[in-house]
Design a protein around this motif. Structure first.
Motif, PDB file in Angstrom:
ATOM      1  N   MET A 303       0.808  -1.209   0.000  1.00 49.21           N
ATOM      2  CA  MET A 303       0.000   0.000   0.000  1.00 49.21           C
ATOM      3  C   MET A 303       0.850   1.271   0.000  1.00 49.21           C
ATOM      4  N   HIS A 304       2.140   1.131   0.226  1.00 43.29           N
ATOM      5  CA  HIS A 304       3.036   2.293   0.252  1.00 43.29           C
ATOM      6  C   HIS A 304       4.293   1.986  -0.567  1.00 43.29           C
ATOM      7  N   PRO A 305       4.143   1.763  -1.881  1.00 45.48           N
ATOM      8  CA  PRO A 305       5.293   1.360  -2.701  1.00 45.48           C
ATOM      9  C   PRO A 305       6.357   2.436  -2.825  1.00 45.48           C
ATOM     10  N   ASP A 306       5.970   3.712  -2.610  1.00 47.83           N
ATOM     11  CA  ASP A 306       6.949   4.792  -2.728  1.00 47.83           C
ATOM     12  C   ASP A 306       7.730   5.011  -1.439  1.00 47.83           C
ATOM     13  N   ARG A 307       7.431   4.217  -0.397  1.00 49.63           N
ATOM     14  CA  ARG A 307       8.157   4.349   0.868  1.00 49.63           C
ATOM     15  C   ARG A 307       8.559   2.974   1.389  1.00 49.63           C
ATOM     16  N   PRO A 308       9.515   2.349   0.699  1.00 47.20           N
ATOM     17  CA  PRO A 308       9.997   1.047   1.169  1.00 47.20           C
ATOM     18  C   PRO A 308      10.763   1.197   2.485  1.00 47.20           C
ATOM     19  N   LEU A 309      11.000   0.062   3.119  1.00 53.78           N
ATOM     20  CA  LEU A 309      11.797  -0.012   4.344  1.00 53.78           C
ATOM     21  C   LEU A 309      11.080   0.542   5.565  1.00 53.78           C
ATOM     22  N   VAL A 310       9.809   0.928   5.415  1.00 55.82           N
ATOM     23  CA  VAL A 310       8.973   1.283   6.565  1.00 55.82           C
ATOM     24  C   VAL A 310       7.868   0.239   6.649  1.00 55.82           C
ATOM     25  N   THR A 403      22.402 -13.138   3.211  1.00 54.13           N
ATOM     26  CA  THR A 403      22.343 -11.750   2.762  1.00 54.13           C
ATOM     27  C   THR A 403      21.445 -10.969   3.701  1.00 54.13           C
ATOM     28  N   HIS A 404      21.526  -9.642   3.632  1.00 52.58           N
ATOM     29  CA  HIS A 404      20.757  -8.789   4.534  1.00 52.58           C
ATOM     30  C   HIS A 404      19.943  -7.773   3.744  1.00 52.58           C
ATOM     31  N   SER A 405      18.811  -7.419   4.317  1.00 46.79           N
ATOM     32  CA  SER A 405      18.087  -6.266   3.786  1.00 46.79           C
ATOM     33  C   SER A 405      18.749  -5.007   4.332  1.00 46.79           C
ATOM     34  N   LEU A 406      18.357  -3.876   3.796  1.00 45.27           N
ATOM     35  CA  LEU A 406      18.732  -2.610   4.426  1.00 45.27           C
ATOM     36  C   LEU A 406      17.960  -2.481   5.735  1.00 45.27           C
ATOM     37  N   PRO A 407      18.431  -1.671   6.665  1.00 47.21           N
ATOM     38  CA  PRO A 407      17.696  -1.486   7.922  1.00 47.21           C
ATOM     39  C   PRO A 407      16.265  -1.008   7.668  1.00 47.21           C
ATOM     40  N   VAL A 408      15.356  -1.543   8.440  1.00 49.28           N
ATOM     41  CA  VAL A 408      13.934  -1.247   8.285  1.00 49.28           C
ATOM     42  C   VAL A 408      13.405  -0.597   9.561  1.00 49.28           C
ATOM     43  N   VAL A 409      12.552   0.391   9.414  1.00 50.10           N
ATOM     44  CA  VAL A 409      11.892   1.010  10.560  1.00 50.10           C
ATOM     45  C   VAL A 409      10.510   0.393  10.699  1.00 50.10           C
ATOM     46  N   VAL A 410      10.202  -0.116  11.870  1.00 49.09           N
ATOM     47  CA  VAL A 410       8.903  -0.726  12.137  1.00 49.09           C
ATOM     48  C   VAL A 410       8.067   0.251  12.947  1.00 49.09           C
ATOM     49  N   ILE A 411       6.857   0.547  12.464  1.00 47.32           N
ATOM     50  CA  ILE A 411       5.972   1.484  13.158  1.00 47.32           C
ATOM     51  C   ILE A 411       4.722   0.743  13.611  1.00 47.32           C
ATOM     52  N   MET A 417       4.518   7.391  10.097  1.00 49.23           N
ATOM     53  CA  MET A 417       5.153   7.255   8.787  1.00 49.23           C
ATOM     54  C   MET A 417       6.091   8.411   8.444  1.00 49.23           C
ATOM     55  N   PRO A 418       5.689   9.701   8.620  1.00 52.09           N
ATOM     56  CA  PRO A 418       6.600  10.800   8.235  1.00 52.09           C
ATOM     57  C   PRO A 418       7.959  10.728   8.920  1.00 52.09           C
ATOM     58  N   ASN A 419       7.972  10.526  10.241  1.00 55.32           N
ATOM     59  CA  ASN A 419       9.259  10.456  10.944  1.00 55.32           C
ATOM     60  C   ASN A 419      10.039   9.197  10.585  1.00 55.32           C
ATOM     61  N   ALA A 420       9.314   8.094  10.357  1.00 55.67           N
ATOM     62  CA  ALA A 420       9.988   6.856   9.948  1.00 55.67           C
ATOM     63  C   ALA A 420      10.659   7.039   8.593  1.00 55.67           C
ATOM     64  N   TRP A 421       9.950   7.682   7.662  1.00 53.85           N
ATOM     65  CA  TRP A 421      10.514   7.899   6.334  1.00 53.85           C
ATOM     66  C   TRP A 421      11.696   8.864   6.391  1.00 53.85           C
ATOM     67  N   ALA A 422      11.616   9.865   7.252  1.00 48.00           N
ATOM     68  CA  ALA A 422      12.755  10.774   7.431  1.00 48.00           C
ATOM     69  C   ALA A 422      13.978   9.995   7.901  1.00 48.00           C
ATOM     70  N   SER A 423      13.776   9.012   8.794  1.00 52.39           N
ATOM     71  CA  SER A 423      14.890   8.179   9.263  1.00 52.39           C
ATOM     72  C   SER A 423      15.497   7.378   8.113  1.00 52.39           C
ATOM     73  N   ILE A 424      14.640   6.822   7.268  1.00 56.62           N
ATOM     74  CA  ILE A 424      15.121   6.057   6.114  1.00 56.62           C
ATOM     75  C   ILE A 424      15.922   6.960   5.175  1.00 56.62           C
ATOM     76  N   LEU A 425      15.419   8.175   4.937  1.00 59.09           N
ATOM     77  CA  LEU A 425      16.126   9.112   4.058  1.00 59.09           C
ATOM     78  C   LEU A 425      17.501   9.438   4.612  1.00 59.09           C
ATOM     79  N   TRP A 426      17.543   9.794   5.890  1.00 57.22           N
ATOM     80  CA  TRP A 426      18.801  10.236   6.501  1.00 57.22           C
ATOM     81  C   TRP A 426      19.831   9.113   6.512  1.00 57.22           C
ATOM     82  N   TYR A 427      19.370   7.914   6.864  1.00 54.37           N
ATOM     83  CA  TYR A 427      20.286   6.767   6.943  1.00 54.37           C
ATOM     84  C   TYR A 427      20.890   6.455   5.574  1.00 54.37           C
ATOM     85  N   ASN A 428      20.034   6.287   4.573  1.00 58.73           N
ATOM     86  CA  ASN A 428      20.520   5.870   3.263  1.00 58.73           C
ATOM     87  C   ASN A 428      21.202   6.987   2.497  1.00 58.73           C
ATOM     88  N   MET A 429      20.986   8.208   2.901  1.00 59.72           N
ATOM     89  CA  MET A 429      21.698   9.329   2.301  1.00 59.72           C
ATOM     90  C   MET A 429      23.154   9.366   2.756  1.00 59.72           C
TER      91      MET A 429
END
Length: 663
Positions: A303-310, A403-411, A417-429
């Motif tokens: 349901m949120h394909p544009d925000r993976p890893l959350v 193998t490993h996935s990238l770190p995932v934020v579980v909410i 979602m907004p703060n979780a996605w900000a965490s994903i952005l900051w980490y992978n950036m």
């Protein structure tokens, strides 16, 4: 080469961004006419020292006079007229405040440099990719040539053994010559095979340490909205070819062992070197298989394909693994299990074990897709997915793959979602480490250049347009305050996501994320058309609208609405003929749920001085007729008694929104 000349040679997509930098405040014509002189001045210094700014401004007027004289001699009437108009405008606006024009020019020059840097980087990436592809083709051709040589040496058929007291005679049929000395022949074979293994080692390190690592970084970038350049087919072809070559070499080494069992003697090169050769090829193959096992698609909620890893607890998510070695023998032989990092005390529900096969993928790759996984965690944490295949046969060389996935934020709630996605952005950036669980213990700072790129991706990944340089500059000013050059400026995690903006009760990211949501759900078509200027400072807004005829308007995002709002600003004349800039209160998602923004613009009217309803919106900046821009997005005209929603303090009259005021 002068900076302006370099800019003229850029691709169209960069030139379009260049055009947005200039307005009547600092016309592009002036930049063109006086390019060498403008680039030779220290505008940044002038922007901070009034005496120097005054001197530079007067010198600028002098340069304009000299250029005017040149046009006069050339009898270029059009350029004479334009230059005279530009000078009059500069004198009327900046004579008493020369530091302002210095700041404008300094910022334009900096934005030009940034644009050049972006274009140069993109070109280098393209060149690098082409060079690497060519290099791999050459290396692979050399490697295949060596493999082909050994494929023609069939030990059972090629070597005929004739026992003797002191030596054994061989006839090498493939080369059409007789070799009299067993030692020299076998020594040559062993030496050439060792050289081939060294070449394989070089190719393998290039593939796994560079190409595959580069793909993993590109996958990270794609996860946070960057370019989706993550196709694995070419890498799979290379790695499969290398793995096949390694198995062929191992077969040749096995045949050396068979020959050794038939006959051997003291100092035999096979006895001395075969064990080391076999150990080397097994290590190469095992390491290649381990590296070739990757997470092709990172965990993502459908349901949120544009925000993976959350991942939200209790909600299904999917992920996919792939082995980049396309061996039919492995079909339905690899059993994969999804596991959690041992330091995390929560479970994954659903089917977490699956067998890899070639039928699920469109291109016949060996993969396994997990479609019904559910996390039972109750607090946001990072977790990792490991896979454990158990298989035999060819794969006795491999052991267990991981193998490993990238770190995932579980909410636990979608409001996180907004703060979780900000965490994903900051980490992978800022990092490409897949297991840096202590990253947010002390989050590293990012530079504005990094943040600007990621912010633009948030728009370009879900719409047809990213952010222009001017829009990014406005966002930089909100984050960092006024500055001539934002390049290299540092931004903390707290400043980006946690701390409230100056004079506001919400953070920068909360405000921007709601605007992104507003664009995607309510005004996507207008954004894609380029009709929404969006992020623009009040100073810039007034500068570009003031010279325009009454009725010219632009669309921008509200700076005061936490939930995301959009407004329009127009230019009009008061009863004394003085130019005024007016804005309507922002429209939020609540109003846009009832009526499209295009219809609001088309129906917006105010009461003029004679108490007659008129529309103050005539031309979308710079000069697009309102009907041409928005008419196609409106429904058939509403019934006369229909009342349209007003943003808050307006009046609804016969279906027309009536409001005047300032935001």
């Amino acid at each position: 080469m002068a900076q302006w000349n370099q800019l003229q040679q850029l691709e169209t997509r960069y030139l379009e961004q260049l055009y947005h930098l200039y307005s009547d405040s600092f016309p592009m014509e002036l930049r063109q006419f006086l390019a060498p002189w403008i680039e030779s001045q220290d505008w940044a210094y002038a922007a901070n020292k009034e005496s120097h700014a005054t001197l530079v401004f007067h010198n600028l007027l002098g340069e304009i006079d000299q250029q005017y004289s040149r046009f006069l001699q050339e009898n270029n009437v059009l350029y004479q007229h334009n230059l005279r108009r530009i000078k009059q405008h500069l004198q009327s606006k900046y004579l008493e405040k020369p530091m302002e024009i210095a700041r404008i020019v300094a910022r334009c020059l900096w934005e030009e440099q940034r644009l050049l840097q972006t274009a140069t980087t993109a070109q280098q990436v393209d060149t690098h990719t082409h060079t690497h592809t060519h290099t791999h083709i050459c290396i692979h051709a050399q490697l295949q040539s060596g493999i082909d040589t050994f494929k023609h040496i069939q030990m059972n058929d090629v070597l005929k053994i004739l026992p003797s007291e002191s030596f054994i005679t061989f006839t090498l049929i493939a080369q059409g010559s007789k070799v009299q000395h067993r030692f020299s022949v076998l020594q040559q074979i062993v030496t050439e095979m060792a050289g081939l293994l060294s070449a394989m080692d070089f190719v393998q390190k290039n593939l796994t340490d560079e190409e595959l690592a580069d793909w993993k970084r590109r996958q990270q970038i794609a996860c946070i909205g960057g370019p989706p350049n993550i196709c694995l087919d070419r890498l799979e072809t290379w790695i499969t070819s290398l793995a096949e070559s390694q198995l062929q070499i191992r077969q040749q080494i096995k045949k050396l062992e068979e020959l050794q069992q038939k006959v051997s003697y003291k100092g035999d090169p096979i006895i001395q070197h075969r064990p080391a050769l076999e150990e080397k090829i097994v290590d190469l193959f095992r390491n290649l298989m381990k590296s070739a096992f990757v997470a092709e698609r990172q965990p993502c909620m459908p349901m949120h394909p544009d925000r993976p890893l959350v991942i939200k607890t209790g909600v299904q998510f999917t992920t996919k693994v792939r082995l980049l070695v396309k061996f039919p023998e492995l079909n339905y032989q690899l059993k994969i299990k999804v596991c959690i990092d041992n330091s995390r005390k929560f479970n994954i529900l659903g089917t977490n074990t699956k067998v890899m096969n070639m039928e699920e993928s469109n291109n016949g790759s060996l993969s396994a897709e997990f479609k019904h996984l559910v996390s039972s965690a109750v607090t946001p944490v990072f977790f990792f997915r490991s896979t454990e295949p158990n298989f035999f046969g060819i794969c006795e060389l491999c052991g267990t793959l991981l193998t490993h996935s990238l770190p995932v934020v579980v909410i636990s709630n979608i409001c996180q979602m907004p703060n979780a996605w900000a965490s994903i952005l900051w980490y992978n950036m800022l990092t490409n480490h897949p297991k840096n669980v202590n990253f947010f213990t002390k989050p590293p700072v990012g530079t504005w250049d990094q943040v600007a790129e990621v912010l633009s991706w948030q728009f370009s990944s879900t719409t047809k347009r990213g952010l222009t340089i001017e829009q990014l500059t406005t966002l930089a000013e909100k984050l960092l305050g006024p500055c001539v050059n934002y390049s290299g400026c540092q931004i903390t995690w707290a400043k980006f996501c946690k701390e409230n903006m100056a004079g506001k009760g919400f953070s920068f990211w909360v405000w921007l994320d709601n605007i992104i949501d507003l664009v995607k759900k309510y005004i996507l078509a207008l954004w894609n058309e380029g009709y929404i200027m969006g992020f623009i400072s009040k100073e810039r807004e007034r500068a570009i609208l003031s010279p325009k005829p009454p009725g010219t308007f632009l669309l921008r995002f509200s700076e005061s609405s936490k939930e995301g709002g959009i407004t329009f600003t127009w230019v009009e004349k008061d009863i004394n003929g003085k130019t005024q800039i007016q804005s309507v209160e922002p429209y939020t998602k609540q109003q846009l749920n009832s009526m499209s923004f295009a219809e609001i613009i088309m129906g917006y009217k105010i009461m003029d001085a004679t108490n007659i309803l008129v529309s103050p919106l005539v031309y979308l900046y710079p000069d697009i007729p309102k009907e041409e821009a928005f008419g196609k997005y409106c429904r058939p005209e509403a019934q006369p008694d229909t009342e349209f929603p007003d943003p808050g303090c307006g009046e609804c009259v016969s279906g027309n929104i009536v409001h005047s005021g300032l935001e």
